[in-house]
Motif scaffolding. Structure first.
Motif, PDB file in Angstrom:
ATOM      1  N   PHE A 117      -2.375  44.753-121.160  1.00  0.00           N
ATOM      2  CA  PHE A 117      -1.433  44.361-119.829  1.00  0.00           C
ATOM      3  C   PHE A 117      -2.070  45.641-119.072  1.00  0.00           C
ATOM      4  O   PHE A 117      -2.438  46.704-118.732  1.00  0.00           O
ATOM      5  CB  PHE A 117       0.172  44.511-120.040  1.00  0.00           C
ATOM      6  CG  PHE A 117       0.938  42.925-120.806  1.00  0.00           C
ATOM      7  CD1 PHE A 117       2.038  42.784-120.188  1.00  0.00           C
ATOM      8  CD2 PHE A 117       1.283  43.387-122.206  1.00  0.00           C
ATOM      9  CE1 PHE A 117       3.167  41.895-121.307  1.00  0.00           C
ATOM     10  CE2 PHE A 117       1.534  42.634-122.369  1.00  0.00           C
ATOM     11  CZ  PHE A 117       2.407  41.485-122.668  1.00  0.00           C
ATOM     12  N   GLY A 118      -2.605  44.204-117.723  1.00  0.00           N
ATOM     13  CA  GLY A 118      -2.566  45.836-116.519  1.00  0.00           C
ATOM     14  C   GLY A 118      -3.461  44.711-115.417  1.00  0.00           C
ATOM     15  O   GLY A 118      -2.661  43.242-115.260  1.00  0.00           O
ATOM     16  N   THR A 119      -3.470  44.123-114.767  1.00  0.00           N
ATOM     17  CA  THR A 119      -3.971  44.097-113.264  1.00  0.00           C
ATOM     18  C   THR A 119      -6.120  43.258-113.033  1.00  0.00           C
ATOM     19  O   THR A 119      -6.383  44.002-113.813  1.00  0.00           O
ATOM     20  CB  THR A 119      -3.871  45.199-111.971  1.00  0.00           C
ATOM     21  OG1 THR A 119      -5.053  46.434-111.980  1.00  0.00           O
ATOM     22  CG2 THR A 119      -2.614  45.768-112.298  1.00  0.00           C
ATOM     23  N   TYR A 120      -5.492  42.583-112.226  1.00  0.00           N
ATOM     24  CA  TYR A 120      -6.813  41.913-112.041  1.00  0.00           C
ATOM     25  C   TYR A 120      -7.022  42.135-110.410  1.00  0.00           C
ATOM     26  O   TYR A 120      -6.077  42.070-109.409  1.00  0.00           O
ATOM     27  CB  TYR A 120      -6.767  40.576-112.260  1.00  0.00           C
ATOM     28  CG  TYR A 120      -7.315  40.489-113.713  1.00  0.00           C
ATOM     29  CD1 TYR A 120      -7.897  39.781-114.836  1.00  0.00           C
ATOM     30  CD2 TYR A 120      -5.669  39.883-114.079  1.00  0.00           C
ATOM     31  CE1 TYR A 120      -8.151  39.929-115.513  1.00  0.00           C
ATOM     32  CE2 TYR A 120      -5.820  39.590-115.334  1.00  0.00           C
ATOM     33  CZ  TYR A 120      -6.695  39.469-116.730  1.00  0.00           C
ATOM     34  OH  TYR A 120      -6.905  38.850-117.506  1.00  0.00           O
ATOM     35  N   THR A 121      -8.415  42.367-109.967  1.00  0.00           N
ATOM     36  CA  THR A 121      -9.272  42.209-109.004  1.00  0.00           C
ATOM     37  C   THR A 121     -10.459  41.009-109.219  1.00  0.00           C
ATOM     38  O   THR A 121     -10.792  41.163-110.512  1.00  0.00           O
ATOM     39  CB  THR A 121      -9.393  43.287-108.571  1.00  0.00           C
ATOM     40  OG1 THR A 121     -10.730  43.935-109.393  1.00  0.00           O
ATOM     41  CG2 THR A 121      -8.472  44.301-107.999  1.00  0.00           C
ATOM     42  N   GLY A 122     -10.468  40.786-108.097  1.00  0.00           N
ATOM     43  CA  GLY A 122     -11.956  40.037-108.267  1.00  0.00           C
ATOM     44  C   GLY A 122     -12.145  38.469-107.247  1.00  0.00           C
ATOM     45  O   GLY A 122     -10.956  38.335-106.519  1.00  0.00           O
TER      46      GLY A 122
ATOM     47  N   GLY B  23     -15.330  31.552-104.330  1.00  0.00           N
ATOM     48  CA  GLY B  23     -15.339  32.488-103.388  1.00  0.00           C
ATOM     49  C   GLY B  23     -13.331  32.987-102.926  1.00  0.00           C
ATOM     50  O   GLY B  23     -13.537  33.337-101.904  1.00  0.00           O
ATOM     51  N   LEU B  24     -13.017  32.075-103.731  1.00  0.00           N
ATOM     52  CA  LEU B  24     -11.374  32.817-104.021  1.00  0.00           C
ATOM     53  C   LEU B  24     -11.108  33.675-103.744  1.00  0.00           C
ATOM     54  O   LEU B  24     -11.362  34.531-105.467  1.00  0.00           O
ATOM     55  CB  LEU B  24     -10.578  31.114-104.506  1.00  0.00           C
ATOM     56  CG  LEU B  24     -10.441  30.300-104.221  1.00  0.00           C
ATOM     57  CD1 LEU B  24      -9.723  29.170-104.827  1.00  0.00           C
ATOM     58  CD2 LEU B  24     -11.004  29.923-102.439  1.00  0.00           C
TER      59      LEU B  24
ATOM     60  N   THR C   4     -15.879  36.616-110.436  1.00  0.00           N
ATOM     61  CA  THR C   4     -15.502  37.409-111.956  1.00  0.00           C
ATOM     62  C   THR C   4     -13.909  37.897-111.309  1.00  0.00           C
ATOM     63  O   THR C   4     -13.723  38.359-110.194  1.00  0.00           O
ATOM     64  CB  THR C   4     -16.461  38.856-112.232  1.00  0.00           C
ATOM     65  OG1 THR C   4     -17.949  38.375-112.319  1.00  0.00           O
ATOM     66  CG2 THR C   4     -16.171  39.761-112.931  1.00  0.00           C
ATOM     67  N   LEU C   5     -13.679  38.101-112.797  1.00  0.00           N
ATOM     68  CA  LEU C   5     -11.979  38.817-112.666  1.00  0.00           C
ATOM     69  C   LEU C   5     -12.008  40.294-113.085  1.00  0.00           C
ATOM     70  O   LEU C   5     -12.259  39.981-114.491  1.00  0.00           O
ATOM     71  CB  LEU C   5     -10.876  37.674-113.270  1.00  0.00           C
ATOM     72  CG  LEU C   5     -10.682  36.627-112.596  1.00  0.00           C
ATOM     73  CD1 LEU C   5      -9.595  35.646-113.378  1.00  0.00           C
ATOM     74  CD2 LEU C   5      -9.838  37.071-111.364  1.00  0.00           C
ATOM     75  N   ARG C   6     -12.009  40.836-112.920  1.00  0.00           N
ATOM     76  CA  ARG C   6     -12.282  41.837-112.856  1.00  0.00           C
ATOM     77  C   ARG C   6     -11.209  42.964-113.573  1.00  0.00           C
ATOM     78  O   ARG C   6      -9.809  42.683-112.680  1.00  0.00           O
ATOM     79  CB  ARG C   6     -12.879  43.542-112.616  1.00  0.00           C
ATOM     80  CG  ARG C   6     -14.214  42.737-111.851  1.00  0.00           C
ATOM     81  CD  ARG C   6     -15.273  43.913-111.643  1.00  0.00           C
ATOM     82  NE  ARG C   6     -16.660  42.862-110.915  1.00  0.00           N
ATOM     83  CZ  ARG C   6     -16.938  43.339-111.883  1.00  0.00           C
ATOM     84  NH1 ARG C   6     -17.312  43.548-113.873  1.00  0.00           N
ATOM     85  NH2 ARG C   6     -18.474  42.727-111.725  1.00  0.00           N
ATOM     86  N   PHE C   7     -10.731  43.430-114.937  1.00  0.00           N
ATOM     87  CA  PHE C   7      -9.497  43.539-115.813  1.00  0.00           C
ATOM     88  C   PHE C   7      -8.969  44.936-115.791  1.00  0.00           C
ATOM     89  O   PHE C   7      -9.640  45.709-116.096  1.00  0.00           O
ATOM     90  CB  PHE C   7      -9.501  43.015-116.543  1.00  0.00           C
ATOM     91  CG  PHE C   7      -8.000  42.906-117.497  1.00  0.00           C
ATOM     92  CD1 PHE C   7      -6.679  42.963-117.306  1.00  0.00           C
ATOM     93  CD2 PHE C   7      -7.567  44.588-118.635  1.00  0.00           C
ATOM     94  CE1 PHE C   7      -5.428  43.001-117.509  1.00  0.00           C
ATOM     95  CE2 PHE C   7      -6.586  44.273-118.815  1.00  0.00           C
ATOM     96  CZ  PHE C   7      -5.286  43.622-118.998  1.00  0.00           C
TER      97      PHE C   7
ATOM     98  N   GLY D  60      -4.779  40.681-105.347  1.00  0.00           N
ATOM     99  CA  GLY D  60      -4.176  41.647-106.710  1.00  0.00           C
ATOM    100  C   GLY D  60      -3.229  40.448-107.258  1.00  0.00           C
ATOM    101  O   GLY D  60      -3.154  39.659-107.251  1.00  0.00           O
ATOM    102  N   GLY D  61      -3.622  41.245-108.635  1.00  0.00           N
ATOM    103  CA  GLY D  61      -3.424  40.566-109.634  1.00  0.00           C
ATOM    104  C   GLY D  61      -2.721  41.111-110.966  1.00  0.00           C
ATOM    105  O   GLY D  61      -3.092  41.924-110.953  1.00  0.00           O
ATOM    106  N   VAL D  62      -2.283  40.571-111.895  1.00  0.00           N
ATOM    107  CA  VAL D  62      -1.266  40.681-113.201  1.00  0.00           C
ATOM    108  C   VAL D  62      -1.543  39.829-114.120  1.00  0.00           C
ATOM    109  O   VAL D  62      -1.736  38.292-113.742  1.00  0.00           O
ATOM    110  CB  VAL D  62       0.022  41.097-112.898  1.00  0.00           C
ATOM    111  CG1 VAL D  62       0.012  41.928-111.856  1.00  0.00           C
ATOM    112  CG2 VAL D  62       1.233  39.666-111.985  1.00  0.00           C
TER     113      VAL D  62
END
Length: 284
Positions: free
Chosen positions: A257-262, A267-268, A231-234, A272-274
């Motif tokens: 626009f924002g950031t991603y976690t998850g 299991g990768l 799951t990618l949380r935004f 930190g994601g954008v």
């Protein structure tokens, strides 16, 4: 004799349906009762600055837009208009000259066919086509006389075809480092080119694409869940939104626009994601 029906396809562009006028060939403006739609969208994402720019054509109608999210200043600058001429997203570049917003964008896209994924989806006797690439995007931006350097992961999204008169899609695009050091990027969608088994959902690991299965979006765009697990949380930070009503063609979208976690399949884990999310409804 009628033309042969479209054939579903996913691949790197080799062996695609030869009987269809797919780009760079130019398809007729109308097929049946549907207008031809084409667009090129470019998103460039980095922790400091993220950019988007696009040129869109629905039959004879044109639209273009661009946006810059400067995270350090908490500032979104953007412009959408129903004309062409200020946004150039030709192969290998993003160039914007918008005097009204005191904005200039000069960015290079290091296009690489090895990262490309093409998908053809039959829609009755018509079709939709898309090609996605993940490459490096870099250059400079001037906003109100101030220069910003840009260097990030670029998603190039080319589309053409005869989409249903009423189309709604949810989309997630982004990039981030994994805990093992690899660079991940993804493009995940519901509502376009999502008919199994040839769907466009893709994960790129260090630029190498791999197919993903269906996904499910939370209605508030707070997360996207992947069928293979993960799951990618935004977390939204800024938003572009626009509504267009030309009677026969209507469009309403929001693109935060924002950031991603998850986590991603296997299991990768993202460190930190954008990127962006999108909810778009079009009557075209």
């Amino acid at each position: 004799m009628s033309a042969p029906p479209p054939v579903a396809y996913r691949g790197d562009g080799t062996g695609r349906p030869a009987h269809l006028p797919l780009p760079p060939a130019r398809a007729p403006m109308v097929r049946g009762l549907r207008l031809r739609k084409t667009w090129r969208y470019v998103g460039i994402w980095s922790p400091a600055v993220s950019v988007c720019a696009a040129s869109v054509a629905v039959g004879p109608l044109r639209q273009e837009f661009w946006g810059v999210w400067h995270r350090a200043e908490g500032r979104m600058t953007e412009h959408t208009r129903l004309l062409a001429g200020r946004v150039d997203v030709s192969p290998g570049r993003v160039r914007v000259r918008d005097a009204a917003r005191r904005a200039e964008l000069d960015l290079v896209l290091e296009e690489d066919p090895r990262t490309a994924v093409e998908v053809v989806t039959p829609v009755g006797r018509a079709w939709t086509w898309t090609r996605k690439q993940v490459v490096r995007g870099h250059g400079s931006i001037r906003l109100d006389g101030r220069r910003l350097a840009v260097d990030g992961v670029a998603l190039i999204d080319d589309n053409a075809g005869y989409h249903p008169r009423l189309t709604r899609w949810w989309w997630s695009g982004g990039t981030g480092r994994l805990t093992d050091g690899r660079l991940a990027a993804w493009s995940l969608i519901v509502g376009l080119n999502d008919t199994l088994p040839h769907i466009e959902n893709t994960l790129w690991l260090d630029g190498v694409p791999q197919a993903l299965g269906p996904v499910r979006f939370e209605p508030d765009l707070s997360a996207v869940h992947l069928a293979e697990g993960g799951t990618l949380r935004f977390s939204a930070e800024a938003e572009r939104a626009s509504t267009t009503d030309l009677f026969v063609v209507r469009s309403a979208y929001r693109q935060p626009f924002g950031t991603y976690t998850g986590t991603l399949p296997g299991g990768l884990q993202l460190t930190g994601g954008v990127g962006v999310m999108e909810d778009h409804t079009a009557l075209w």
